[in-house]
Every structure is written in structure tokens, then in C-alpha cells.
Design an enzyme around this catalytic site. Structure first.
Site, PDB file in Angstrom:
ATOM      1  N   SER A 118       0.874  -1.286   0.075  1.00  0.00           N
ATOM      2  CA  SER A 118       0.075  -0.010   0.130  1.00  0.00           C
ATOM      3  C   SER A 118       0.833   1.284   0.081  1.00  0.00           C
ATOM      4  O   SER A 118       1.897   1.327   0.536  1.00  0.00           O
ATOM      5  CB  SER A 118      -0.862   0.138   1.156  1.00  0.00           C
ATOM      6  N   TYR A 150      -1.464   0.216  10.374  1.00  0.00           N
ATOM      7  CA  TYR A 150      -1.565  -0.460   9.030  1.00  0.00           C
ATOM      8  C   TYR A 150      -0.368  -0.117   8.383  1.00  0.00           C
ATOM      9  O   TYR A 150       0.292  -0.834   7.498  1.00  0.00           O
ATOM     10  CB  TYR A 150      -2.843   0.081   8.406  1.00  0.00           C
TER      11      TYR A 150
END
Length: 275
Positions: free
Chosen positions: A159, A170
Site C-alpha cells: 500500500s 496499518y
């Protein structure tokens, strides 16, 4: 209800003779990747802990039979947050096909959106377990078979949120995926295995049938999430979210023989945002 694959950019026969395992393939990017590989002639093994994955696999199988693409699909339920689940998935692919040519590690995703000081210990651990460990475990589980073959490709889905707002755990997990991609590529490149990654940005998708976590309820939680949306669009040179097809296309390319001289690379797919 099943339907033929209706996405873009299909290259017929590109995955003919290939066995591909796609994790997190019950919906979203993983589903789109699995559909693409099936439409391009690959034998795809879909892995997810949601039972929905079996319906998706059936749709790919039926579409392949109607189109004559040569592709096929099977599915397996596994919890990839555990090594036992990852090994179960790989073993199922080997039992069905005798080899694994491509592994696409797609499991992960932000569970909560909030400033870092608002995360408690439990939430931090769950974010890391969701978005780092499935890739770690699946890479470890597939390596013996690929090393024995002397070939194979691992495509990790990372990501650009390694630099982003309101999801520090995250971001840390996906930073780990990037490090894993580069270090493992260096370690096994001389033994015939490529390890690459894409780093998606914001992606438009239908509402999730299986939620990653609780919906934002309070006005404060909704405002925290809106910060992510606004920052994602602003960071993109194209000032928009991408589509599922725009994310699946580079993943399928990287897993194919067309990308045979690419390894250790992390390709941002975020409209210009480099993460």
C-alpha cells in the site's frame, strides 16, 4: 448468479499452464485478480476465510468453460493470520495441481481509522496481524515448493499508505510487506524465484460483503475516516480513487512471464502518489 469476467485488459492465454494461488479472493482486488487469471487461462486457487470464496470460484470456473479460455478455479477456506492456515492453502494447491507458479498475497486492509494515540494495544496488534502476518506466513508456506521447482513468482499487495493519515499500525504492517518483498527477492532470486509487489492507493469497490471491522459510528470516528479519504485524493496526482481493474492489471502483469526481469520492485499504483 454467475457471469463471465467483464473486466478490462485481458490477455488471452497469458497464464496458460500456470497455477496461481490468490489470497483474499472472495471480494475486491483479490477477486478481480483471480477472475483475470482464470480468463487468461490459468488454474487459479482462491483462498479466503469467508465462504463467499466458493461462489466466486464457481463463477470463474463456469465462465472459463463458457469462454473456452482454458482456465479453471478451485477454492479453499483458510485463516491466513496463522501459519497453519497458510500451509493448508498451499497444500490444497499442491494436492490439486502439483505445483504453485504464482502466489498473490492480497490479504490485508485497515480495520480502524484514528489518530495513533487513539489506538489501544489490542487494536495495534490486530492491525499488524491482519496486514503483515498473512503475507509472511504465505511466503514461508509456498517457498519449499517453489525452491524444489526452481521457479515461481510471489506478488505481494502492499500500500502507498506507508505514508498516510490515521492508520499508523496499518502503515507499519505494509512497510513490513515492502521490506519482506525486497529482502526475500534478494535471498531467492538466484534460485529462480521472483518476489515483487504493488502498492495500491485508494480504490473504489462495491460495498464489502464481509467487513474488515466495525463501521464508524460516532461523528468523531467518521471525521477520522474522512481525513483518510481527503488525504488519499489530495496525494494522488490524478485526484481520484482507482478502480479494481486498474489495481488488478499490474498485479497480473507482475505475476506473468512478461515481467521476468522484475524482482524486488514495489510498484506504486496510486495515480502518482508514491507513498
Amino acid at each position: 448468479m454467475t457471469r463471465p469476467y467483464a473486466g478490462q485488459f485481458v490477455t488471452p492465454g497469458r497464464y496458460a499452464g500456470k497455477v496461481a494461488v490468490v489470497t483474499g479472493s472472495a471480494q475486491g482486488i483479490g477477486q478481480k485478480v483471480a477472475e483475470r487469471i482464470g480468463a487468461e487461462g490459468g488454474a487459479v486457487v482462491l483462498v479466503d476465510r469467508a465462504d463467499l470464496v466458493h461462489e466466486v470460484a464457481q463463477g470463474i470456473q463456469e465462465a472459463a468453460q463458457r469462454s473456452g479460455s482454458g482456465g479453471s478455479a478451485t477454492s479453499v477456506n483458510a485463516d491466513l493470520e496463522t501459519f497453519a492456515g497458510a500451509q493448508l492453502a498451499v497444500d490444497a494447491a499442491l494436492a490439486a495441481h502439483g505445483r504453485v507458479d504464482v502466489l498473490v498475497n492480497n490479504v490485508g486492509g485497515t480495520i480502524w481509522a484514528r489518530p495513533y494515540e487513539e489506538y489501544d494495544e489490542d487494536k495495534i496488534e490486530k492491525e499488524i496481524r491482519r496486514s503483515l502476518f498473512p503475507t509472511l506466513w504465505a511466503c514461508r508456506a509456498v517457498l519449499p515448493a517453489m525452491l524444489q521447482q526452481g521457479s515461481g513468482t510471489i506478488v505481494n499487495v502492499s500500500s502507498v499508505a506507508t505514508r498516510g493519515m490515521h492508520r499508523v499500525p496499518y502503515a507499519a504492517a505494509k512497510g513490513g510487506v515492502n521490506a519482506l518483498t525486497q529482502s526475500l527477492a534478494m535471498e531467492v532470486g538466484g534460485r529462480g524465484i521472483r518476489v515483487v509487489a504493488t502498492a495500491p492507493g485508494g480504490t473504489e469497490a462495491p460495498p464489502r460483503k464481509v467487513k474488515r471491522g466495525p463501521e464508524a459510528e460516532s461523528s468523531t470516528e467518521k471525521a477520522w475516516y474522512q481525513v483518510i479519504v481527503d488525504q488519499t485524493v489530495e496525494s494522488s496526482f490524478l485526484k481520484r480513487y482507482g478502480t479494481l481493474d486498474e489495481q488488478a492489471a499490474p498485479i497480473v502483469f507482475l505475476g506473468s512471464d512478461e515481467a521476468s526481469f522484475l524482482t524486488g520492485s514495489i510498484l506504486p499504483v496510486a495515480g502518482g502518489d508514491l507513498g
